[in-house]
Design a protein around this motif. Sequence first.
Motif, PDB file in Angstrom:
ATOM      1  N   LEU A  86       0.861  -1.197   0.000  1.00 41.73           N
ATOM      2  CA  LEU A  86       0.000   0.000   0.000  1.00 41.73           C
ATOM      3  C   LEU A  86       0.893   1.242   0.000  1.00 41.73           C
ATOM      4  O   LEU A  86       1.696   1.429   0.919  1.00 41.73           O
ATOM      5  N   THR A  87       0.786   2.056  -1.057  1.00 36.49           N
ATOM      6  CA  THR A  87       1.602   3.278  -1.168  1.00 36.49           C
ATOM      7  C   THR A  87       0.699   4.417  -1.643  1.00 36.49           C
ATOM      8  O   THR A  87      -0.495   4.210  -1.895  1.00 36.49           O
ATOM      9  N   ALA A  88       1.298   5.601  -1.831  1.00 34.72           N
ATOM     10  CA  ALA A  88       0.527   6.760  -2.292  1.00 34.72           C
ATOM     11  C   ALA A  88      -0.177   6.479  -3.618  1.00 34.72           C
ATOM     12  O   ALA A  88      -1.220   7.074  -3.917  1.00 34.72           O
ATOM     13  N   ASN A  89       0.366   5.569  -4.408  1.00 35.51           N
ATOM     14  CA  ASN A  89      -0.271   5.228  -5.680  1.00 35.51           C
ATOM     15  C   ASN A  89      -1.700   4.726  -5.458  1.00 35.51           C
ATOM     16  O   ASN A  89      -2.604   5.047  -6.226  1.00 35.51           O
TER      17      ASN A  89
ATOM     18  N   SER B 287       9.725  15.909  -8.854  1.00 34.12           N
ATOM     19  CA  SER B 287       9.049  16.226  -7.586  1.00 34.12           C
ATOM     20  C   SER B 287       8.582  14.953  -6.881  1.00 34.12           C
ATOM     21  O   SER B 287       8.573  13.875  -7.475  1.00 34.12           O
ATOM     22  N   SER B 288       8.196  15.099  -5.607  1.00 33.67           N
ATOM     23  CA  SER B 288       7.943  13.946  -4.735  1.00 33.67           C
ATOM     24  C   SER B 288       9.076  12.938  -4.916  1.00 33.67           C
ATOM     25  O   SER B 288       8.856  11.726  -5.104  1.00 33.67           O
ATOM     26  N   ALA B 289      10.296  13.476  -4.849  1.00 35.91           N
ATOM     27  CA  ALA B 289      11.491  12.672  -5.138  1.00 35.91           C
ATOM     28  C   ALA B 289      11.676  11.527  -4.151  1.00 35.91           C
ATOM     29  O   ALA B 289      12.397  10.568  -4.430  1.00 35.91           O
ATOM     30  N   SER B 290      11.000  11.606  -2.995  1.00 31.70           N
ATOM     31  CA  SER B 290      11.111  10.517  -2.016  1.00 31.70           C
ATOM     32  C   SER B 290      10.160   9.368  -2.337  1.00 31.70           C
ATOM     33  O   SER B 290      10.205   8.327  -1.678  1.00 31.70           O
ATOM     34  N   SER B 291       9.275   9.542  -3.336  1.00 31.43           N
ATOM     35  CA  SER B 291       8.318   8.464  -3.636  1.00 31.43           C
ATOM     36  C   SER B 291       9.000   7.359  -4.440  1.00 31.43           C
ATOM     37  O   SER B 291       9.964   7.602  -5.174  1.00 31.43           O
ATOM     38  N   LYS B 292       8.443   6.167  -4.306  1.00 29.89           N
ATOM     39  CA  LYS B 292       9.091   4.999  -4.918  1.00 29.89           C
ATOM     40  C   LYS B 292       9.110   5.089  -6.440  1.00 29.89           C
ATOM     41  O   LYS B 292      10.085   4.715  -7.079  1.00 29.89           O
ATOM     42  N   THR B 293       8.025   5.584  -7.024  1.00 27.85           N
ATOM     43  CA  THR B 293       7.995   5.683  -8.486  1.00 27.85           C
ATOM     44  C   THR B 293       9.006   6.719  -8.959  1.00 27.85           C
ATOM     45  O   THR B 293       9.661   6.543  -9.989  1.00 27.85           O
ATOM     46  N   ALA B 294       9.150   7.817  -8.189  1.00 26.99           N
ATOM     47  CA  ALA B 294      10.109   8.860  -8.567  1.00 26.99           C
ATOM     48  C   ALA B 294      11.538   8.350  -8.439  1.00 26.99           C
ATOM     49  O   ALA B 294      12.343   8.489  -9.373  1.00 26.99           O
TER      50      ALA B 294
ATOM     51  N   LEU C 277      13.139  17.181  -5.858  1.00 26.42           N
ATOM     52  CA  LEU C 277      12.438  18.139  -4.994  1.00 26.42           C
ATOM     53  C   LEU C 277      11.563  17.351  -4.036  1.00 26.42           C
ATOM     54  O   LEU C 277      10.833  16.442  -4.452  1.00 26.42           O
ATOM     55  N   THR C 278      11.604  17.729  -2.765  1.00 36.36           N
ATOM     56  CA  THR C 278      10.841  16.970  -1.772  1.00 36.36           C
ATOM     57  C   THR C 278      10.453  17.876  -0.606  1.00 36.36           C
ATOM     58  O   THR C 278      10.883  19.034  -0.520  1.00 36.36           O
ATOM     59  N   SER C 279       9.622  17.342   0.313  1.00 40.76           N
ATOM     60  CA  SER C 279       9.242  18.103   1.504  1.00 40.76           C
ATOM     61  C   SER C 279      10.467  18.236   2.405  1.00 40.76           C
ATOM     62  O   SER C 279      11.315  17.331   2.428  1.00 40.76           O
ATOM     63  N   PRO C 280      10.547  19.324   3.185  1.00 41.46           N
ATOM     64  CA  PRO C 280      11.717  19.500   4.054  1.00 41.46           C
ATOM     65  C   PRO C 280      11.988  18.264   4.913  1.00 41.46           C
ATOM     66  O   PRO C 280      13.145  17.845   5.058  1.00 41.46           O
TER      67      PRO C 280
ATOM     68  N   PRO D  96      14.608  21.153  -0.958  1.00 46.42           N
ATOM     69  CA  PRO D  96      13.224  21.267  -0.475  1.00 46.42           C
ATOM     70  C   PRO D  96      12.390  22.031  -1.511  1.00 46.42           C
ATOM     71  O   PRO D  96      12.950  22.741  -2.351  1.00 46.42           O
ATOM     72  N   TYR D  97      11.063  21.871  -1.431  1.00 53.09           N
ATOM     73  CA  TYR D  97      10.202  22.417  -2.487  1.00 53.09           C
ATOM     74  C   TYR D  97      10.390  23.919  -2.722  1.00 53.09           C
ATOM     75  O   TYR D  97      10.228  24.387  -3.838  1.00 53.09           O
ATOM     76  N   ASP D  98      10.721  24.684  -1.670  1.00 49.81           N
ATOM     77  CA  ASP D  98      10.763  26.133  -1.873  1.00 49.81           C
ATOM     78  C   ASP D  98      12.132  26.645  -2.348  1.00 49.81           C
ATOM     79  O   ASP D  98      12.321  27.848  -2.519  1.00 49.81           O
TER      80      ASP D  98
HETATM   81  N1  LIG Z   1       0.876   7.516 -14.183  1.00 51.74           N
HETATM   82  C1  LIG Z   1       1.256   6.315 -13.795  1.00 51.74           C
HETATM   83  O1  LIG Z   1       1.254   5.378 -14.568  1.00 51.74           O
HETATM   84  C2  LIG Z   1       1.726   6.104 -12.369  1.00 51.74           C
HETATM   85  C3  LIG Z   1       2.249   4.843 -11.991  1.00 51.74           C
HETATM   86  C4  LIG Z   1       2.743   4.696 -10.684  1.00 51.74           C
HETATM   87  C5  LIG Z   1       2.673   5.756  -9.787  1.00 51.74           C
HETATM   88  N2  LIG Z   1       2.130   6.941 -10.190  1.00 51.74           N
HETATM   89  C6  LIG Z   1       2.001   8.047  -9.245  1.00 51.74           C
HETATM   90  O2  LIG Z   1       3.237   8.398  -8.644  1.00 51.74           O
HETATM   91  C7  LIG Z   1       2.984   8.960  -7.337  1.00 51.74           C
HETATM   92  C8  LIG Z   1       3.918   8.296  -6.322  1.00 51.74           C
HETATM   93  O3  LIG Z   1       3.400   7.021  -5.982  1.00 51.74           O
HETATM   94  P1  LIG Z   1       4.228   6.001  -5.027  1.00 51.74           P
HETATM   95  O4  LIG Z   1       3.313   4.862  -4.760  1.00 51.74           O
HETATM   96  O5  LIG Z   1       5.566   5.797  -5.619  1.00 51.74           O
HETATM   97  O6  LIG Z   1       4.344   6.893  -3.715  1.00 51.74           O
HETATM   98  P2  LIG Z   1       5.055   6.646  -2.278  1.00 51.74           P
HETATM   99  O7  LIG Z   1       6.320   5.923  -2.425  1.00 51.74           O
HETATM  100  O8  LIG Z   1       4.051   6.103  -1.324  1.00 51.74           O
HETATM  101  O9  LIG Z   1       5.340   8.199  -1.977  1.00 51.74           O
HETATM  102  C9  LIG Z   1       5.369   8.751  -0.751  1.00 51.74           C
HETATM  103  C10 LIG Z   1       5.758  10.240  -0.906  1.00 51.74           C
HETATM  104  O10 LIG Z   1       4.684  10.968  -1.535  1.00 51.74           O
HETATM  105  C11 LIG Z   1       4.568  12.258  -0.916  1.00 51.74           C
HETATM  106  N3  LIG Z   1       3.269  12.245  -0.186  1.00 51.74           N
HETATM  107  C12 LIG Z   1       2.582  11.139   0.193  1.00 51.74           C
HETATM  108  N4  LIG Z   1       1.431  11.468   0.807  1.00 51.74           N
HETATM  109  C13 LIG Z   1       1.373  12.804   0.809  1.00 51.74           C
HETATM  110  C14 LIG Z   1       0.425  13.733   1.299  1.00 51.74           C
HETATM  111  N5  LIG Z   1      -0.718  13.358   1.905  1.00 51.74           N
HETATM  112  N6  LIG Z   1       0.703  15.047   1.157  1.00 51.74           N
HETATM  113  C15 LIG Z   1       1.828  15.447   0.533  1.00 51.74           C
HETATM  114  N7  LIG Z   1       2.761  14.582   0.040  1.00 51.74           N
HETATM  115  C16 LIG Z   1       2.539  13.285   0.174  1.00 51.74           C
HETATM  116  C17 LIG Z   1       5.766  12.382  -0.010  1.00 51.74           C
HETATM  117  O11 LIG Z   1       6.837  12.755  -0.868  1.00 51.74           O
HETATM  118  P3  LIG Z   1       7.535  14.202  -0.979  1.00 51.74           P
HETATM  119  O12 LIG Z   1       7.703  14.725   0.403  1.00 51.74           O
HETATM  120  O13 LIG Z   1       8.856  13.858  -1.640  1.00 51.74           O
HETATM  121  O14 LIG Z   1       6.624  15.042  -1.858  1.00 51.74           O
HETATM  122  C18 LIG Z   1       5.978  10.935   0.406  1.00 51.74           C
HETATM  123  O15 LIG Z   1       7.274  10.679   0.879  1.00 51.74           O
HETATM  124  C19 LIG Z   1       1.495   8.706  -7.045  1.00 51.74           C
HETATM  125  O16 LIG Z   1       0.726   9.878  -7.255  1.00 51.74           O
HETATM  126  C20 LIG Z   1       1.136   7.648  -8.057  1.00 51.74           C
HETATM  127  O17 LIG Z   1      -0.230   7.624  -8.388  1.00 51.74           O
HETATM  128  C21 LIG Z   1       1.661   7.132 -11.451  1.00 51.74           C
END
Ligand SMILES: NC(=O)c1ccc[n+]([C@@H]2O[C@H](COP(=O)([O-])OP(=O)(O)OC[C@H]3O[C@@H](n4cnc5c(N)ncnc54)[C@H](OP(=O)(O)O)[C@@H]3O)[C@@H](O)[C@H]2O)c1
Length: 351
Positions: free
Chosen positions: A44-47, A182-189, A206-209, A226-228
Amino acid sequence: MISRWTVVVDRDDLTKTDVLHDELPGLPELDDCEVLLRVDRVGLTANNVTYGVIGDVIGYWRFFPTTAEGRGVIPLWGFADVVESTVDALPAGTRVYGYLPMSSHLVVRPKLTSSGFVDAAEHRTDLPSVYNSYLITTSDPAYDPRLEDLQVLYRPLFMTSFLLADQLVDNDCYGARTVVISSASSKTAFGTAQCLRDKGVRLVGLTSPRNVEFTKSLGLYDTVLPYDAAVDVEPTVYLDFSGSADVRSALHDRLGEALVKDISIGLTHQAASQDARSQFFFAPDQLRKRTADWGSAGLAERFGEAWRGFTAQAGDWVGIARHSGPDELIDVWQAVLRGRANPDTADVITF
Ligand SMILES: NC(=O)c1ccc[n+]([C@@H]2O[C@H](COP(=O)([O-])OP(=O)(O)OC[C@H]3O[C@@H](n4cnc5c(N)ncnc54)[C@H](OP(=O)(O)O)[C@@H]3O)[C@@H](O)[C@H]2O)c1
């Protein structure tokens, strides 16, 4: 009869959850051509949150319909086992990987393929096929039982990372010297950053502080800000995983014509903002192009090589937190939804 639990969320307020209980018919009441899956292990991730945020636009609510008024079932990626079956090729004990509900069980109507099956249930027929395909683990050359946690967390994300990086390289990075992510800490990034390393571009995350230190610790970006903070003015591609309108505007204002391409992939900040200056990344387009260029086998080989390189390192970057059952699943959902989850820990839930 088989007892089933299902976690539903309010479609207009994703923070509101409930656990519903009902009973499913097992054999012999299963219809011909039906198979009952027991969901076993998911990530379970932000995706998954994005599936809820844009559930109506893309149709994510329609994969696992519920009769509960105003509610929906969030899709997850993971493993499930066949527990009852009317299909000889899918006997009880068959383990599959694919798109699964926040529920203990799922009934599917398999149409067999060379590597598994497609769920041909009527309500899924006009939904994107990539989400309807299930792989049988014994027919999947990339499957490794020791890597199940990494597979449920990263495989659906890394395919996007791989194809996105490939699209950039395929287009000589649109003439850019720098790629800002952006959201450089996310797994997809960071999966995308890993695929772009040594491709002749400077990678700026770019990421949150609060996530700067973690993102630096990955060692995948040349610079983490950081984002700013202000980025250097030079020919740049922007890969947007955050969906933040403010970050986009700040980059356009600062870079002007030097921003040669602005590509939108995600919306971790959970606000679906459309902007004509940004081009939506549609992974199936690049998938189709590379299938034509390389053939299915060539694509699978290249993806497999990239995936093995990624999984060899991913276990060091992010620790795994384990959870089980519907209540802990809801706790994880709330933490990920509210952005409280730490990027150095990824959540795997067994049902
Ligand atoms: N188009 C496509 O085919 C596709 C495929 C896969 C994933 N994606 C998208 O890529 C993004 C990342 O997904 P992931 O599963 O890799 O994420 P993840 O690893 O769970 O990312 C967590 C990061 O997302 C940011 N974040 C999470 N919740 C937040 C909130 N409530 N408010 C502000 N920032 C928040 C923070 O990063 P920061 O502090 O660095 O911003 C956090 O460290 C998602 O939007 C996902 O839908 C798109």
